[in-house]
Design an enzyme around this catalytic site. Sequence first.
Site, short mmCIF file in Angstrom:
data_model
loop_
_atom_site.label_atom_id
_atom_site.label_comp_id
_atom_site.label_asym_id
_atom_site.label_seq_id
_atom_site.Cartn_x
_atom_site.Cartn_y
_atom_site.Cartn_z
N TRP A 1 0.83 -1.20 0.00
CA TRP A 1 0.00 0.00 0.00
C TRP A 1 0.86 1.26 0.00
O TRP A 1 0.53 2.26 -0.64
CB TRP A 1 -0.92 0.01 1.23
CG TRP A 1 -1.73 1.27 1.37
CD1 TRP A 1 -2.94 1.53 0.81
CD2 TRP A 1 -1.39 2.44 2.12
NE1 TRP A 1 -3.38 2.79 1.18
CE2 TRP A 1 -2.45 3.37 1.98
CE3 TRP A 1 -0.29 2.79 2.91
CZ2 TRP A 1 -2.44 4.62 2.59
CZ3 TRP A 1 -0.28 4.05 3.52
CH2 TRP A 1 -1.34 4.94 3.36
N HIS A 2 2.00 1.21 0.70
CA HIS A 2 2.84 2.40 0.83
C HIS A 2 3.52 2.79 -0.48
O HIS A 2 3.89 3.95 -0.65
CB HIS A 2 3.89 2.20 1.92
CG HIS A 2 3.36 2.45 3.30
ND1 HIS A 2 2.72 1.48 4.04
CD2 HIS A 2 3.36 3.56 4.08
CE1 HIS A 2 2.36 1.99 5.21
NE2 HIS A 2 2.73 3.25 5.25
N GLY A 3 3.71 1.86 -1.38
CA GLY A 3 4.35 2.25 -2.62
C GLY A 3 4.59 1.08 -3.56
O GLY A 3 4.67 -0.07 -3.14
#
Length: 469
Positions: free
Chosen positions: A308-310
């Site tokens: 989700w973060h990248g």
Amino acid sequence: MSLWFYGYFNPAYLLIIIASVCINYTFYTLMKRMQKQTMLEAVTENDELQNLASASIGRLKKCKPVMFLAVAVNLGIIGYFKYMDFFIENVNAIAKTDWPLMHIVLPLGISFFTFQQISFVVDTYRGEVPTYDFLTYACYVTFFPQLVAGPIVTHDEMIPQLMNPAKKRVDWNNMAMGFYMFAMGLAKKILIADVFGVAVNWGYENVPELKATNAILIAIAYYFQIYFDFSGYCDMAIGLGKMLNIDLPVNFDSPYKSLSIAEFWKRWHKTLTRFFTRYVYIPLGGNRKGKVLTLVNIFIVFFLSGLWHGAAWTFVLWGVMNGIFVIINRIFKKQFDAMHPALGWIITQTFTCLAWVFFRAETISDAVEVIKQMLYVDFTNIDVNILYAFQTSPLKYLLDGTPVTHSLPFIYVGIYYFLALILVLGFRNSHERMMMFKPNVKNMLWTAVLLAASVLSFSGISTFLYFNF
């Protein structure tokens, strides 16, 4: 005005967020109609209680395809804009193909407003969402203080406030508290996070040149930068919300005071942890299907959190590392609980600092190189580029006119690292300060000083780290 705020970044992406809002409200309206129809059919039968119970089950069955479609559409949107190039890169690497990258510019805050709407449609499917008009829903999704970097708010903690007539009158106590919180967040960002950020950016652009001393300083600098950057944004969001009489949820609760990694994830980015708990961990079975599946579910949650973060393997590895450590902490909980608190804190924060190296590095090989250099017994002087980052900090106003000596540059570095540690461990956090806030002269002066110091120290465009996610 929230849409204007969002469009200022890139007017073309206004279409994306407007389309996202319209599509999800359509799914919501469709499910509400299907639920109403099912209940109306039930009450026309003779045995009302029995039929209401069966209607509740029928409602879920009828709405399930719509809910799955809504979630799929939301994930498809975020998948295209955030992960398409990542997918193409990996296909090219594995299949030896040469597909051109699309070079899609990531829409601001897409991860946040997409997850917010996923939670909304899933709660609608569960029958937990009352009837809301379109304008109120649109304001809930696009509310500018938390639109681009969270916190991820749920409908039940936000929309009732937007519909409350009492919230639409100016409350000067809330206005004062809002400025106070905003000033603290802005100061965290500009006076602390951005200063560390100058050193961090140089360090990760020159990984082979670091050596042990500078590698350690850079790793710790990012440990502080991401904390003050993200918590600063959340303070500013809460402050702006307060000015408008809207209470946003607390996203940080002194995570660097945590004595275990499990405690850390109850304190860091709390609304993201809540989302994954409610909408991934619990639907997977949570801890209800035995120890092994519980550990598997924990691993899945942290794998998805990293992704989700990248769109990079560095983020995935960071998530996997945290998942494994949480699993170890859970398996050996008795041993961890029996540790001296100081030892537990050192282990937890050392791991967190090292994990942030993988989170920040451009590639896994860069992260491994930084870790290697930290472990080499090859201590050298602090690089002049790191010294420069701190010499151009707000401290320059305090030390102007001081004779320059060999030891002076180290004072800048030492003061900042020491100050950051003391602020993290030795003071009440923003939420605790907000609970004790009184609109008096002392807090007015403190707010004015922080705002003035931040404005005077601001030197150009300053991007929040979580805007990238």
